[in-house]
Design an enzyme around this catalytic site. Sequence first.
Site, mmCIF file in Angstrom:
data_model
loop_
_atom_site.group_PDB
_atom_site.id
_atom_site.type_symbol
_atom_site.label_atom_id
_atom_site.label_comp_id
_atom_site.label_asym_id
_atom_site.label_seq_id
_atom_site.Cartn_x
_atom_site.Cartn_y
_atom_site.Cartn_z
ATOM 1 N N GLY B 72 0.814 -1.209 0.000
ATOM 2 C CA GLY B 72 0.000 0.000 0.000
ATOM 3 C C GLY B 72 0.852 1.264 0.000
ATOM 4 C CB THR B 73 3.944 2.182 1.836
ATOM 5 O OG1 THR B 73 3.363 2.148 3.148
ATOM 6 C CG2 THR B 73 5.000 3.262 1.777
ATOM 7 C CG ASN B 152 -4.825 4.182 9.454
ATOM 8 O OD1 ASN B 152 -5.228 5.300 9.120
ATOM 9 N ND2 ASN B 152 -3.680 4.010 10.070
ATOM 10 C CD GLN B 182 -6.878 -0.498 7.506
ATOM 11 O OE1 GLN B 182 -7.611 -1.479 7.685
ATOM 12 N NE2 GLN B 182 -5.628 -0.452 7.953
ATOM 13 C CB SER B 202 -2.508 -3.128 1.287
ATOM 14 O OG SER B 202 -1.670 -3.975 2.016
ATOM 15 C CG HIS B 204 -0.212 -6.592 4.980
ATOM 16 N ND1 HIS B 204 -0.183 -6.282 6.315
ATOM 17 C CD2 HIS B 204 0.053 -5.441 4.329
ATOM 18 C CE1 HIS B 204 0.100 -4.999 6.471
ATOM 19 N NE2 HIS B 204 0.243 -4.467 5.276
ATOM 20 C CB THR B 240 12.009 -10.030 -10.769
ATOM 21 O OG1 THR B 240 13.152 -9.896 -11.602
ATOM 22 C CG2 THR B 240 11.430 -11.422 -10.929
ATOM 23 C CB CYS B 327 2.611 3.265 10.816
ATOM 24 S SG CYS B 327 2.026 2.273 9.488
#
Lengths: 385, 385
Positions: B72-73, B152, B182, B202, B204, B240, B327
């Site tokens: 996401g970042t 978030n 989110q 994202s 995860h 890759t 974070c």
Amino acid sequence: MDREIYLDNAATTRAYDEVISYMNDINIKYYGNPSSMHTKGIEAEKLLKLARERIAGSMGAVPGEIYFTSGGTEANNMAIFGYLEANRHSGKHIITTAVEHPSVLEVYKYLSKKGYTVDFINPDSQGIIDLNMLESKITSETALISLLYVNNETGAVQPVQEVVEIKNRLNRNAAIHMDAVQAYGKIRINPGKSGIDLMSVSSHKIHGPKGCGALFVRNGIKLQSILFGGGQENKLRSGTENVPGISGFGLASEITFRNINENSQKLSALKSRFIELLEEKIQDYRVISNENSSPYILNVAFKNLKAEVLLHHLEERGIFVSTGSACSSRRNTSSHVLKAMAVEPCYIDGAIRFSFSSFTSIEDIEYTVSALVDIIPRIRYGGKK
Amino acid sequence: MDREIYLDNAATTRAYDEVISYMNDINIKYYGNPSSMHTKGIEAEKLLKLARERIAGSMGAVPGEIYFTSGGTEANNMAIFGYLEANRHSGKHIITTAVEHPSVLEVYKYLSKKGYTVDFINPDSQGIIDLNMLESKITSETALISLLYVNNETGAVQPVQEVVEIKNRLNRNAAIHMDAVQAYGKIRINPGKSGIDLMSVSSHKIHGPKGCGALFVRNGIKLQSILFGGGQENKLRSGTENVPGISGFGLASEITFRNINENSQKLSALKSRFIELLEEKIQDYRVISNENSSPYILNVAFKNLKAEVLLHHLEERGIFVSTGSACSSRRNTSSHVLKAMAVEPCYIDGAIRFSFSSFTSIEDIEYTVSALVDIIPRIRYGGKK
């Protein structure tokens, strides 16, 4: 297909079984976010710490000098953009070669449109940088020198120590960035002792997972982030850490370095045998890789044939190879590396990269050469053996 | 520890078992580099194609609008830097809010030192953007409007449709970027139909692997790369491709969207029950999450206590929660989100984020509230229940 002889290890490798099962375990048990304050976060953070120690230990660095990235490409981009942005006073001149990996070459092409002067030095016919040329290019304005430690297409190894010495003599403030993606885990490198300031490595080239890499940043070297956010990786590389991937990378490094000398000896013998067999059985080809190139890469150009045609015939027999690098293989253009080395036109389109790993056996090589003996006469323009 | 109640799903989630075993299989069997010309490359490329179709399908997009990133970042950084660099003519003014995720906030803080004027709009006490304020800020110079779809920390859902309408009325050329990390997999979003130009998601956060994300780029929107190299991802994102990770992300999306409505209903009921139980059994607290917030997040601020202390008492009982976002949780600073919402000082340090997933059960919630009943009186400054 029964037999599988994978000779495209410079493109990517099969992960070690131990690495795959380790990542599997971490995905199941240690799924916390390393930034979380509770045990599940702390467990994940410990895994990161272990991986960082393993990568640092593999190159004689301290853990604080290792920054995890999403791969070699990001490590190279971060090294170059990050260094130049954080050291704007140090000059607008850059030296690199014409045979870099695209993740360096394309960054510099972009920067050359943004006010930087970039010298792309051509290598000699062996793929090695001309040190006199290098010497003549370094000025007080030179901020950064980027070199591909081991060339991904030919295996050519650059004379890093000589480059560092020349740089230190002419401009001690210029930084040295090495793209060590094809060197790491194959040659022992101690960037700290060698005078390297920034060094990029990748996980999936050493039987670790894809999507992971690292940048060595010598203590004291300033870098600006290229990805901003939560401040992970000591505020330099934001984004939730890929804990299973990074851990797998750490373990792959541990396993690789445990056997680095044995593997290097084994693959040197294997590569020599390959060359011997070619000499015995094939005509009209040129070994592009020089004598001192990495034992992991053998680039051979067969006269008067199309490498793609050979590649597909080989894969029918379960042998997987590459024409040039993976990145550019889909583009159907001649290799920029072989062109810069001035390989003759009748050879350049017939260049095949055979790239090995510790999984490669002598039998694989013998089988491959007998396949070449069989295929080549049938696909050559002139029909020659 | 016998019981494990993981209520920190906004920080990261446990991957689905199916996803873990799928990635394991891919690591073993399909380890090729998608750029390789041989079968092993083509197999890997097919896996990427499937994942891209799955992610695209989940949001009514076409596969060509999906670009995979390392998370996401990176998706947020790529959206903002990439859009502004490719559309330099479109103005130097940006609108965002003060309650963004750091991967947007920090990018804009950086850009505000690089010649951009950035308006960080404060939300109302519910955490919602003030539409009148937004309207007053849009000018012909506005290039980009970035919003966090679902916050978030609080779960506040921004009025995306209204924002798009206001923007279209005042400056049709400004682009809309949504950080949907989110929101994705929790709310149905069709960015194409909604007038969203760029949208970050994202893996995860939806029971996929860490180290993967994607950016939706509406057809016709121009972006400059932020990572240069081999030209993967339709030349926009080099490096890759993380085939196992991306594939796992695709499967996680598939599973998540299959049950999105059921999960949303289940978690709405669960969150209501949580709030009910708090009302019955706890005093002196404030529910920070507003009535229409995401069913996946419940932020509650307990008066006169230190959230960290509560967090550690909870984890002793096997309950994992967070103070604010992962974070920033290690930084020991008050939440920038709650500050911007003007939460009173006696509450702000006692804010806990409970964040749920489809794995969370009503029993987990009941157990958690009884733990709170037990712990809170013992750790409050004044000793109150």
